[in-house]
Design a protein around this motif. Structure first.
Motif, PDB file in Angstrom:
ATOM      1  N   THR A   1       0.917  -1.019  -0.744  1.00  0.00           N
ATOM      2  CA  THR A   1       0.301  -0.217  -0.101  1.00  0.00           C
ATOM      3  C   THR A   1       1.159   0.612   0.381  1.00  0.00           C
ATOM      4  N   TRP A   2       1.979   1.180   0.430  1.00  0.00           N
ATOM      5  CA  TRP A   2       2.862   2.320   0.217  1.00  0.00           C
ATOM      6  C   TRP A   2       2.572   3.112  -0.593  1.00  0.00           C
ATOM      7  N   LYS A   3       3.114   3.062  -1.838  1.00  0.00           N
ATOM      8  CA  LYS A   3       2.804   4.062  -2.866  1.00  0.00           C
ATOM      9  C   LYS A   3       1.864   4.732  -3.311  1.00  0.00           C
TER      10      LYS A   3
ATOM     11  N   HIS B   1      16.825   2.588  -0.795  1.00  0.00           N
ATOM     12  CA  HIS B   1      17.350   2.948  -1.412  1.00  0.00           C
ATOM     13  C   HIS B   1      15.554   3.446  -2.499  1.00  0.00           C
ATOM     14  N   HIS B   2      15.052   2.040  -3.271  1.00  0.00           N
ATOM     15  CA  HIS B   2      14.415   2.376  -4.100  1.00  0.00           C
ATOM     16  C   HIS B   2      13.403   3.075  -3.446  1.00  0.00           C
ATOM     17  N   LEU B   3      12.792   2.388  -1.950  1.00  0.00           N
ATOM     18  CA  LEU B   3      11.571   3.342  -1.562  1.00  0.00           C
ATOM     19  C   LEU B   3      11.708   5.471  -1.255  1.00  0.00           C
TER      20      LEU B   3
ATOM     21  N   LYS C   1       9.498  11.702  -6.463  1.00  0.00           N
ATOM     22  CA  LYS C   1       9.178  11.792  -7.322  1.00  0.00           C
ATOM     23  C   LYS C   1       8.134  12.970  -7.237  1.00  0.00           C
ATOM     24  N   HIS C   2       7.196  12.413  -5.630  1.00  0.00           N
ATOM     25  CA  HIS C   2       6.093  13.979  -4.586  1.00  0.00           C
ATOM     26  C   HIS C   2       7.553  14.547  -4.575  1.00  0.00           C
TER      27      HIS C   2
ATOM     28  N   GLN D   1       7.172  17.073   2.208  1.00  0.00           N
ATOM     29  CA  GLN D   1       8.727  16.984   2.191  1.00  0.00           C
ATOM     30  C   GLN D   1       8.956  16.420   3.528  1.00  0.00           C
ATOM     31  N   GLY D   2       8.141  16.978   4.828  1.00  0.00           N
ATOM     32  CA  GLY D   2       8.260  16.618   6.089  1.00  0.00           C
ATOM     33  C   GLY D   2       8.370  15.123   6.236  1.00  0.00           C
TER      34      GLY D   2
END
Length: 123
Positions: free
Chosen positions: A48-50, A110-112, A118-119, A75-76
């Motif tokens: 579910t993270w994405k 790293h992938h995360l 991207k956000h 960002q925070g």
């Protein structure tokens, strides 16, 4: 920021805080009975993270008409998420949890981080 992260990631955050407290007190054995919870947290996060990050980003941008405030909050929140996920990895590296088969299903940090970048809003 923790309030924003709580609905989608509250289970992991709570587990990290509890587990770190046990590690600090030298009570690693109390983590032994957490296999089912850890398995559920890892699989839940992976699946579910994405979508959760996408929804979080959209909610914040809708809630804050000031673009600068909204992007600062996003960002925070994403920084905090990475920190908690890193701490989650460290807890799962402790001896009682190290051998759990579900560790192979963890998302690479790293992938995360690459996905979360991207956000990051572009100006």
């Amino acid at each position: 920021i923790e309030e924003i992260l709580s609905p989608p990631f509250g289970g992991m955050i709570a587990f990290v805080k509890e587990a770190e407290a046990l590690v600090e007190k030298g009570q690693l054995e109390r983590l032994r009975g957490e296999e089912a919870r850890v398995t559920q947290l890892v699989r839940g996060f992976s699946s579910t993270w994405k979508a959760a990050v996408e929804a979080l980003s959209q909610d914040v941008m809708r809630s804050f008409s000031n673009f600068k405030n909204g992007t600062g909050i996003i960002q925070g929140a994403l920084t905090q998420l990475i920190q908690y996920y890193h701490r989650f990895h460290k807890v799962l590296a402790q001896p009682p949890l190290r051998a759990l088969p579900v560790r192979a299903e963890l998302i690479n940090i790293h992938h995360l981080m690459v996905e979360l970048k991207k956000h990051k809003p572009n100006f």
